[in-house]
Design a protein around this motif. Structure first.
Motif, PDB file in Angstrom:
ATOM      1  N   ALA A  33       0.805  -1.138  -0.056  1.00 51.34           N
ATOM      2  CA  ALA A  33       0.225   0.037   0.018  1.00 51.34           C
ATOM      3  C   ALA A  33       0.820   1.286  -0.032  1.00 51.34           C
ATOM      4  CB  ALA A  33      -0.944   0.142   1.327  1.00 51.34           C
TER       5      ALA A  33
ATOM      6  N   SER B 194      -9.477   2.100  -0.669  1.00 50.44           N
ATOM      7  CA  SER B 194      -8.112   2.690   0.018  1.00 50.44           C
ATOM      8  C   SER B 194      -7.148   3.031  -1.207  1.00 50.44           C
ATOM      9  CB  SER B 194      -7.620   1.199   0.623  1.00 50.44           C
ATOM     10  OG  SER B 194      -7.059   0.350  -0.330  1.00 50.44           O
TER      11      SER B 194
ATOM     12  N   ARG C 206      -8.713   6.547  -1.901  1.00 50.58           N
ATOM     13  CA  ARG C 206      -8.625   7.698  -1.161  1.00 50.58           C
ATOM     14  C   ARG C 206      -6.901   8.217  -1.063  1.00 50.58           C
ATOM     15  NH1 ARG C 206     -10.648   4.912   2.798  1.00 50.58           N
ATOM     16  NH2 ARG C 206      -8.941   3.874   3.463  1.00 50.58           N
TER      17      ARG C 206
ATOM     18  N   GLY D 244      -4.691   3.568   2.777  1.00 50.19           N
ATOM     19  CA  GLY D 244      -5.365   2.837   3.651  1.00 50.19           C
ATOM     20  C   GLY D 244      -4.820   1.468   3.595  1.00 50.19           C
ATOM     21  N   THR D 245      -5.270   0.511   4.237  1.00 53.09           N
ATOM     22  CA  THR D 245      -5.141  -0.921   4.242  1.00 53.09           C
ATOM     23  C   THR D 245      -6.000  -1.947   3.665  1.00 53.09           C
ATOM     24  OG1 THR D 245      -6.141  -1.298   6.334  1.00 53.09           O
ATOM     25  CG2 THR D 245      -3.842  -0.596   6.442  1.00 53.09           C
ATOM     26  N   THR D 246      -5.553  -2.877   3.045  1.00 56.14           N
ATOM     27  CA  THR D 246      -6.390  -4.026   2.309  1.00 56.14           C
ATOM     28  C   THR D 246      -7.401  -4.729   3.190  1.00 56.14           C
ATOM     29  OG1 THR D 246      -4.767  -5.602   2.806  1.00 56.14           O
ATOM     30  CG2 THR D 246      -4.642  -4.464   0.586  1.00 56.14           C
TER      31      THR D 246
ATOM     32  N   GLU E 259      -9.195  -2.809   5.271  1.00 56.78           N
ATOM     33  CA  GLU E 259     -10.318  -1.889   5.410  1.00 56.78           C
ATOM     34  C   GLU E 259     -11.466  -2.444   4.203  1.00 56.78           C
ATOM     35  OE1 GLU E 259      -8.944   2.151   4.832  1.00 56.78           O
ATOM     36  OE2 GLU E 259      -7.735   2.007   6.867  1.00 56.78           O
ATOM     37  N   GLU E 260     -11.089  -3.119   3.042  1.00 54.39           N
ATOM     38  CA  GLU E 260     -11.909  -3.357   2.115  1.00 54.39           C
ATOM     39  C   GLU E 260     -12.555  -4.754   2.480  1.00 54.39           C
ATOM     40  OE1 GLU E 260     -12.171  -1.612  -0.764  1.00 54.39           O
ATOM     41  OE2 GLU E 260     -10.756  -0.135  -0.010  1.00 54.39           O
TER      42      GLU E 260
END
Length: 247
Positions: A151, A230, A233, A241-243, A245-246
Motif C-alpha cells: 500500500a 483505499s 483514497r 489505507g489498508t487492504t 479496510e476493504e
C-alpha cells in the motif's frame, strides 16, 4: 487520582508521529488531470477515427490508395468506402477541437510532472525498480492481491510498467500526434521522416493508443484487486489505507 493525572500528562507529552502522504499533492493533481485528458482524447480520438477508419504507411494515403489495414466500422463520411450502406453522424468538428485542447493540456501536465519528478527524486525513489529478478516479476504477473506493505510502495512490475508508460508511450503518442500536423511537419520534417511519414505517424499513433488503453484497463483491474476504496483514497487525499479496510 494523582497517578491518572500523571499518566495522562505523560501520554500528552509524547511526540506525535506524522505519517507522510502516500502520494504528494502534485502527483495526485497531475494524475487526475492526466486521467481526464486521456478520457477526452480517447472519446474525441474515436470520433476522429470514425471519419476515416483506414490506415496507411508512408507519407500520403487516401481512399484511392491501398490501406495497410482497415477498422471494420462504418465511417462518418460518404466518400470513405467501408462496405456499409450507411454513414454515421459526422462529429469531426468538435472532436478535433477537443482533441487539440486536451492534448496540449496533457503535454503541459506531463512537463510539470517530469520537472517535479527530476527535482524531487520522485522517479528514483518511487518508480525505478530495486532488487529486480525474474521470479519477482513472475510472482507479480499472477495478479495476486497485494500485501499490506505494498500500500506504501509499487512492486517491480508496476514500477517497470509506469516507467514504460511515462518515458516511452506518452512521449511517443505526443510525437506521433505532432507529426500529423502540417505545421509541425513543415518546421521539423526530420521528426516526421524518421517515423516513415505522416500516415505512418497516424498508424503508430493508433497502436500506441491501443497499448495505453490496455494499460488503463489493467490499471483499473489492479486497483480493484488491491482495494478500490483505499487506493482511491490514497490518490485523492494522499492517505494510504489498508487492504483489511476493504474486507
Amino acid at each position: 487520582m494523582g497517578d491518572s493525572t500523571w499518566v495522562a500528562s505523560s501520554i500528552s507529552s509524547l511526540p506525535v508521529r506524522t505519517v507522510p502522504p502516500r502520494h504528494s499533492a502534485l502527483v495526485r493533481l497531475t494524475h487526475w488531470i492526466t486521467a481526464l485528458c486521456f478520457l477526452a482524447l480517447l472519446v474525441s480520438g474515436v470520433e476522429i477515427l470514425i471519419s476515416h477508419p483506414r490506415f496507411y504507411w508512408g507519407e500520403a494515403g487516401n481512399v484511392l490508395t491501398p490501406p495497410l489495414f482497415i477498422i471494420p466500422i462504418p465511417a462518418s463520411r460518404a466518400i470513405v468506402p467501408t462496405g456499409y450502406g450507411y454513414v454515421l453522424p459526422d462529429q469531426n468538428g468538435w472532436s478535433r477541437y477537443l482533441h487539440f485542447q486536451a492534448a496540449w493540456l496533457l503535454v503541459f501536465t506531463g512537463l510539470l510532472y517530469g520537472i517535479y519528478g527530476l527535482m524531487t527524486g520522485h522517479f528514483g525513489k518511487n518508480l525505478f525498480p530495486r532488487d529486480l529478478s525474474w521470479s519477482d516479476i513472475a510472482s507479480h504477473l499472477r495478479f495476486k492481491r497485494p500485501s499490506e506493505a505494498e500500500a506504501w510502495s509499487y512492486n517491480s512490475v508496476q514500477r517497470l510498467t509506469y516507467l514504460f508508460v511515462i518515458f516511452v508511450l506518452f512521449p511517443l503518442i505526443i510525437w506521433t500526434g505532432l507529426a500529423m500536423s502540417p505545421l509541425f511537419a513543415s518546421i521539423f520534417p526530420g521528426a516526421v521522416a524518421v517515423l516513415g511519414g505522416q500516415q505512418s505517424a497516424r498508424t503508430i499513433h493508433f497502436f500506441v493508443t491501443v497499448l495505453l488503453v490496455g494499460f488503463l484497463l489493467i490499471h483499473v483491474v489492479m486497483i480493484c484487486l488491491a482495494g478500490f476504496r483505499s487506493r482511491m483514497r490514497a490518490m485523492i487525499t494522499g492517505r494510504a489505507g489498508t487492504t483489511s479496510e476493504e474486507l
